[in-house]
Design an enzyme around this catalytic site. Structure first.
Site, PDB file in Angstrom:
ATOM      1  N   GLU A  47       0.843  -1.193   0.000  1.00 59.23           N
ATOM      2  CA  GLU A  47       0.000   0.000   0.000  1.00 59.23           C
ATOM      3  C   GLU A  47       0.884   1.251   0.000  1.00 59.23           C
ATOM      4  OE1 GLU A  47      -3.583   1.940   2.786  1.00 59.23           O
ATOM      5  OE2 GLU A  47      -2.333   0.325   3.587  1.00 59.23           O
ATOM      6  N   LYS A 134      -9.137   2.927  -2.626  1.00 54.65           N
ATOM      7  CA  LYS A 134      -9.596   2.466  -1.322  1.00 54.65           C
ATOM      8  C   LYS A 134     -10.951   3.098  -1.002  1.00 54.65           C
ATOM      9  CE  LYS A 134      -7.475   1.845   3.266  1.00 54.65           C
ATOM     10  NZ  LYS A 134      -6.267   2.170   4.044  1.00 54.65           N
ATOM     11  N   CYS A 168      -5.732  -2.879   2.627  1.00 51.41           N
ATOM     12  CA  CYS A 168      -5.664  -2.771   4.084  1.00 51.41           C
ATOM     13  C   CYS A 168      -7.027  -3.058   4.724  1.00 51.41           C
ATOM     14  CB  CYS A 168      -5.102  -1.403   4.471  1.00 51.41           C
ATOM     15  SG  CYS A 168      -4.253  -1.415   6.085  1.00 51.41           S
TER      16      CYS A 168
END
Length: 323
Positions: A47, A134, A168
């Site tokens: 990430e 995200k 994540c």
């Protein structure tokens, strides 16, 4: 019987040269070369690898106040981010094409004045196959990153299998996972910034739940991977290590823990801690089908008559112009 299809993946546990896009791209190129030389078909970076996960910094923002220094560092962050398309993306594409590999890299994407935490999947021919933003930045990330939309919640069919990704703590969103399962994900990529022991169990659970391979890739970074004037690690800043002492250049900020899991939830590799390393694994794709003998979350073990999920795949566009 046809020979089993085997795919070699490489999880690159490494830190970028934080806030320096050019040097981070140079490092990416070296690491891609190393992973390709090791026979990797798919190379996965953490990430925000291009070019910073802003560890321990809220950009000098508090409720009701923002400070000039924080705005200046946001501008630096924006300068080191990646537009899509851009010359930076061209460099990634060239690396993929020259080595004939798939590359997924976590980028901080800039679009107008907003930054997004994005996973970019590039094909063997250098084309961008998937851009996933995200959906929900976590905690203080929401100050500096915008929210993604459903248009990036996809799974891509490739010659090495069906590839999808969540970033994540998106992986803790059951509906997002189900969206990938419904599209038949076989190689599930989970770039992250979570080095807590509980994350290992989460990745094993997702692999077993989704009956897919999971590649969990985190960075391992030290204070020295950041500029010397990066506020949280300067002597005068209030931030301190857990023991209350000041940060030193060799102190580890993120411990890593990257590893790869099979579709029954059993690790293929063990988590790697406190060092940079390229983790390789051979994925036997027939194991995905084998694992679904007794469980398929969107098939034999689904109840669409009881539960349904609707995914809005429209881009998150604020203004639409019509004629």
């Amino acid at each position: 019987m046809a020979p089993a299809r085997v795919v070699k993946v490489a999880a690159v546990q490494a830190a970028p040269v934080s806030f320096d896009l050019d040097k981070s791209l140079e490092k990416l190129g070296r690491l891609v070369g190393e992973a390709a030389a090791g026979g990797a078909d798919l190379i996965v970076f953490p990430e925000a690898f291009l070019s910073a996960y802003p560890w321990r910094y809220a950009f000098d923002a508090t409720i009701g106040a923002r400070e000039p220094r924080g705005r200046e560092w946001y501008a630096k962050y924006h300068d080191s981010a990646v537009a899509v398309p851009s010359p930076a993306v061209d460099i990634i594409s060239k690396a993929a094409k020259s080595h004939r590999v798939y590359i997924q890299v976590g980028i901080i994407e800039k679009d107008g004045g907003t930054l997004y935490c994005t996973a970019l999947l590039v094909g063997r021919d250098g084309s961008v196959l998937l851009k996933h933003r995200k959906l929900i930045p976590t905690a203080v990330e929401r100050l500096v990153w915008g929210r993604g939309a459903g248009d990036g919640l996809g799974v891509v069919q490739t010659d090495i299998g069906k590839i999808g990704t969540l970033i994540c703590w998106e992986n803790y969103m059951p509906a997002a996972r189900m969206a990938l399962y419904q599209q038949g994900v076989e190689i599930y990529l989970a770039p992250n910034a979570d080095d807590l022991p509980s994350w290992v169990a989460s990745m094993q659970h997702i692999a077993k739940e989704g009956r897919c391979f999971v590649v969990s890739v985190n960075s391992m970074c030290k204070v020295s991977d950041f500029p010397t004037d990066y506020p949280p690690f300067t002597p005068e800043h209030h931030d301190r290590k857990p023991d209350g002492s000041r940060w030193e250049p060799d102190d580890i900020v993120n411990h890593g823990g990257s590893f790869i899991v099979g579709p029954l939830g059993v690790p293929i590799t063990e988590p790697v801690w406190d060092k940079e390393e390229i983790i390789f694994a051979d994925l036997k794709l027939s194991e995905v089908t084998e694992s679904r003998l007794d469980f398929d979350p969107v098939g034999s073990y689904a109840r669409p008559d009881v539960f349904t999920l609707t995914v809005n795949t429209k881009p998150g566009t604020n203004v639409n112009f019509t004629t």
